[in-house]
Scaffold this motif. Sequence first.
Motif, PDB file in Angstrom:
ATOM      1  N   GLY A  20       0.813  -1.218   0.000  1.00 51.35           N
ATOM      2  CA  GLY A  20       0.000   0.000   0.000  1.00 51.35           C
ATOM      3  C   GLY A  20       0.843   1.262   0.000  1.00 51.35           C
ATOM      4  N   VAL A  21       1.878   1.297   0.817  1.00 50.31           N
ATOM      5  CA  VAL A  21       2.746   2.472   0.888  1.00 50.31           C
ATOM      6  C   VAL A  21       3.493   2.660  -0.431  1.00 50.31           C
ATOM      7  CG1 VAL A  21       4.804   3.415   2.016  1.00 50.31           C
ATOM      8  CG2 VAL A  21       2.946   2.473   3.393  1.00 50.31           C
ATOM      9  N   LEU A  22       3.960   1.578  -1.016  1.00 45.80           N
ATOM     10  CA  LEU A  22       4.652   1.661  -2.297  1.00 45.80           C
ATOM     11  C   LEU A  22       3.726   2.211  -3.392  1.00 45.80           C
ATOM     12  CD1 LEU A  22       7.215   1.055  -3.945  1.00 45.80           C
ATOM     13  CD2 LEU A  22       6.297  -1.214  -4.351  1.00 45.80           C
ATOM     14  N   LEU A  36      -4.200   5.303  -6.403  1.00 48.88           N
ATOM     15  CA  LEU A  36      -4.710   5.640  -5.077  1.00 48.88           C
ATOM     16  C   LEU A  36      -5.608   4.530  -4.543  1.00 48.88           C
ATOM     17  CD1 LEU A  36      -5.099   7.623  -2.757  1.00 48.88           C
ATOM     18  CD2 LEU A  36      -6.978   8.638  -4.072  1.00 48.88           C
ATOM     19  N   TRP A  37      -6.483   4.022  -5.364  1.00 48.62           N
ATOM     20  CA  TRP A  37      -7.463   3.031  -4.904  1.00 48.62           C
ATOM     21  C   TRP A  37      -6.852   1.662  -4.644  1.00 48.62           C
ATOM     22  CZ3 TRP A  37     -10.533   5.989  -2.791  1.00 48.62           C
ATOM     23  CH2 TRP A  37     -10.833   7.222  -3.350  1.00 48.62           C
ATOM     24  N   PRO A  38      -5.910   1.189  -5.455  1.00 52.78           N
ATOM     25  CA  PRO A  38      -5.209  -0.035  -5.069  1.00 52.78           C
ATOM     26  C   PRO A  38      -4.422   0.140  -3.771  1.00 52.78           C
ATOM     27  CG  PRO A  38      -4.920   0.356  -7.403  1.00 52.78           C
ATOM     28  CD  PRO A  38      -5.609   1.565  -6.843  1.00 52.78           C
ATOM     29  N   ALA A  39      -3.880   1.337  -3.535  1.00 54.60           N
ATOM     30  CA  ALA A  39      -3.170   1.587  -2.274  1.00 54.60           C
ATOM     31  C   ALA A  39      -4.127   1.491  -1.093  1.00 54.60           C
ATOM     32  CB  ALA A  39      -2.491   2.957  -2.307  1.00 54.60           C
ATOM     33  N   VAL A  40      -5.314   2.048  -1.246  1.00 52.83           N
ATOM     34  CA  VAL A  40      -6.328   1.955  -0.191  1.00 52.83           C
ATOM     35  C   VAL A  40      -6.731   0.500   0.022  1.00 52.83           C
ATOM     36  CG1 VAL A  40      -8.728   2.545   0.386  1.00 52.83           C
ATOM     37  CG2 VAL A  40      -7.184   4.306  -0.497  1.00 52.83           C
ATOM     38  N   ALA A  42      -4.945  -2.192  -0.549  1.00 48.46           N
ATOM     39  CA  ALA A  42      -3.849  -2.883   0.141  1.00 48.46           C
ATOM     40  C   ALA A  42      -3.855  -2.534   1.622  1.00 48.46           C
ATOM     41  CB  ALA A  42      -2.507  -2.525  -0.492  1.00 48.46           C
ATOM     42  N   GLY A  43      -4.145  -1.288   1.943  1.00 49.21           N
ATOM     43  CA  GLY A  43      -4.243  -0.895   3.348  1.00 49.21           C
ATOM     44  C   GLY A  43      -5.369  -1.616   4.064  1.00 49.21           C
ATOM     45  N   LEU A  44      -6.497  -1.774   3.391  1.00 52.94           N
ATOM     46  CA  LEU A  44      -7.622  -2.500   3.999  1.00 52.94           C
ATOM     47  C   LEU A  44      -7.293  -3.974   4.208  1.00 52.94           C
ATOM     48  CD1 LEU A  44     -10.616  -0.855   2.125  1.00 52.94           C
ATOM     49  CD2 LEU A  44      -9.980  -0.558   4.530  1.00 52.94           C
ATOM     50  N   VAL A  45      -6.594  -4.574   3.247  1.00 52.06           N
ATOM     51  CA  VAL A  45      -6.170  -5.969   3.420  1.00 52.06           C
ATOM     52  C   VAL A  45      -5.172  -6.061   4.570  1.00 52.06           C
ATOM     53  CG1 VAL A  45      -5.014  -7.936   2.331  1.00 52.06           C
ATOM     54  CG2 VAL A  45      -6.687  -6.614   1.046  1.00 52.06           C
ATOM     55  N   ALA A  46      -4.302  -5.076   4.709  1.00 49.58           N
ATOM     56  CA  ALA A  46      -3.353  -5.055   5.830  1.00 49.58           C
ATOM     57  C   ALA A  46      -4.102  -5.019   7.162  1.00 49.58           C
ATOM     58  CB  ALA A  46      -2.410  -3.862   5.716  1.00 49.58           C
ATOM     59  N   VAL A  47      -5.109  -4.168   7.255  1.00 47.54           N
ATOM     60  CA  VAL A  47      -5.903  -4.095   8.483  1.00 47.54           C
ATOM     61  C   VAL A  47      -6.627  -5.415   8.722  1.00 47.54           C
ATOM     62  CG1 VAL A  47      -7.904  -2.968   9.546  1.00 47.54           C
ATOM     63  CG2 VAL A  47      -6.136  -1.588   8.429  1.00 47.54           C
ATOM     64  N   PHE A  64      -7.989  -8.151  -2.262  1.00 41.26           N
ATOM     65  CA  PHE A  64      -7.325  -6.940  -2.742  1.00 41.26           C
ATOM     66  C   PHE A  64      -7.868  -6.545  -4.115  1.00 41.26           C
ATOM     67  CE2 PHE A  64      -3.815  -5.408  -5.470  1.00 41.26           C
ATOM     68  CZ  PHE A  64      -3.624  -4.159  -4.902  1.00 41.26           C
ATOM     69  N   ALA A  65      -7.984  -7.519  -5.017  1.00 46.32           N
ATOM     70  CA  ALA A  65      -8.467  -7.235  -6.373  1.00 46.32           C
ATOM     71  C   ALA A  65      -9.909  -6.738  -6.351  1.00 46.32           C
ATOM     72  CB  ALA A  65      -8.337  -8.477  -7.246  1.00 46.32           C
ATOM     73  N   VAL A  66     -10.751  -7.400  -5.583  1.00 44.72           N
ATOM     74  CA  VAL A  66     -12.166  -6.999  -5.509  1.00 44.72           C
ATOM     75  C   VAL A  66     -12.287  -5.599  -4.904  1.00 44.72           C
ATOM     76  CG1 VAL A  66     -14.367  -7.517  -4.378  1.00 44.72           C
ATOM     77  CG2 VAL A  66     -13.075  -9.340  -5.485  1.00 44.72           C
ATOM     78  N   LEU A  67     -11.559  -5.337  -3.820  1.00 49.19           N
ATOM     79  CA  LEU A  67     -11.605  -4.012  -3.204  1.00 49.19           C
ATOM     80  C   LEU A  67     -11.093  -2.934  -4.152  1.00 49.19           C
ATOM     81  CD1 LEU A  67     -10.424  -4.762   0.446  1.00 49.19           C
ATOM     82  CD2 LEU A  67     -12.725  -4.123  -0.307  1.00 49.19           C
ATOM     83  N   THR A  68     -10.070  -3.251  -4.925  1.00 57.01           N
ATOM     84  CA  THR A  68      -9.538  -2.286  -5.891  1.00 57.01           C
ATOM     85  C   THR A  68     -10.581  -1.934  -6.938  1.00 57.01           C
ATOM     86  OG1 THR A  68      -7.262  -3.024  -5.576  1.00 57.01           O
ATOM     87  CG2 THR A  68      -7.759  -1.893  -7.643  1.00 57.01           C
ATOM     88  N   VAL A  69     -11.250  -2.954  -7.482  1.00 63.10           N
ATOM     89  CA  VAL A  69     -12.274  -2.711  -8.506  1.00 63.10           C
ATOM     90  C   VAL A  69     -13.431  -1.913  -7.924  1.00 63.10           C
ATOM     91  CG1 VAL A  69     -13.991  -3.840  -9.978  1.00 63.10           C
ATOM     92  CG2 VAL A  69     -11.645  -4.696  -9.914  1.00 63.10           C
ATOM     93  N   ILE A  70     -13.898  -2.296  -6.750  1.00 57.29           N
ATOM     94  CA  ILE A  70     -15.023  -1.586  -6.123  1.00 57.29           C
ATOM     95  C   ILE A  70     -14.655  -0.139  -5.832  1.00 57.29           C
ATOM     96  CG2 ILE A  70     -16.411  -1.438  -4.020  1.00 57.29           C
ATOM     97  CD1 ILE A  70     -16.427  -4.535  -4.004  1.00 57.29           C
TER      98      ILE A  70
END
Length: 151
Positions: A20-22, A36-40, A42-47, A64-70
């Motif tokens: 996410g940071v990268l 921006l949205w893939p970073a978010v 990744a952060g949600l998957v981290a949490v 991660f993929a589903v959250l990125t698309v949404i």
Amino acid sequence: MTVVADLYAAQPFWIWLAVGVLLLAVEAMFSTEWLLWPAVAAGLVAVMTAVGVRLGLPGEVAVFAVLTVIATLLSRRLIQKANPDGVDINDRDSRLIDQRARVVEAFVGGRGRVFVSGAEWPAVIEGAAPDVGQDVVVRGVSGSLLTVSSN
């Protein structure tokens, strides 16, 4: 590579946080808005992994993929609602048109400098040249050169 695999096995939170940071760092460098949205995500998957939800690497990549698309689709809808005229929020040049600018360097031979949108720009004037401190309106953009008028 075994260090990364061992770290993932012990604490996947750090791997997802690093991803996410990268992504956020690359987004900050290039301002594409696409990362921006893939970073978010990744952060949600981290949490998710930090609170103990462990799905394994394939499951976490799927989340991660589903959250990125949404997140990307929702952001597009939000941008369309917030900006119905369709101007690209990343196209700074088109957003300058019809903005008021302040003359910061006198126009000599039709050329001067104006301050608009937080930056100074070289400009050419249409019509009579205003004095320093007066407002002008941006009528056109050609590269880094603005065309302005005093009305």
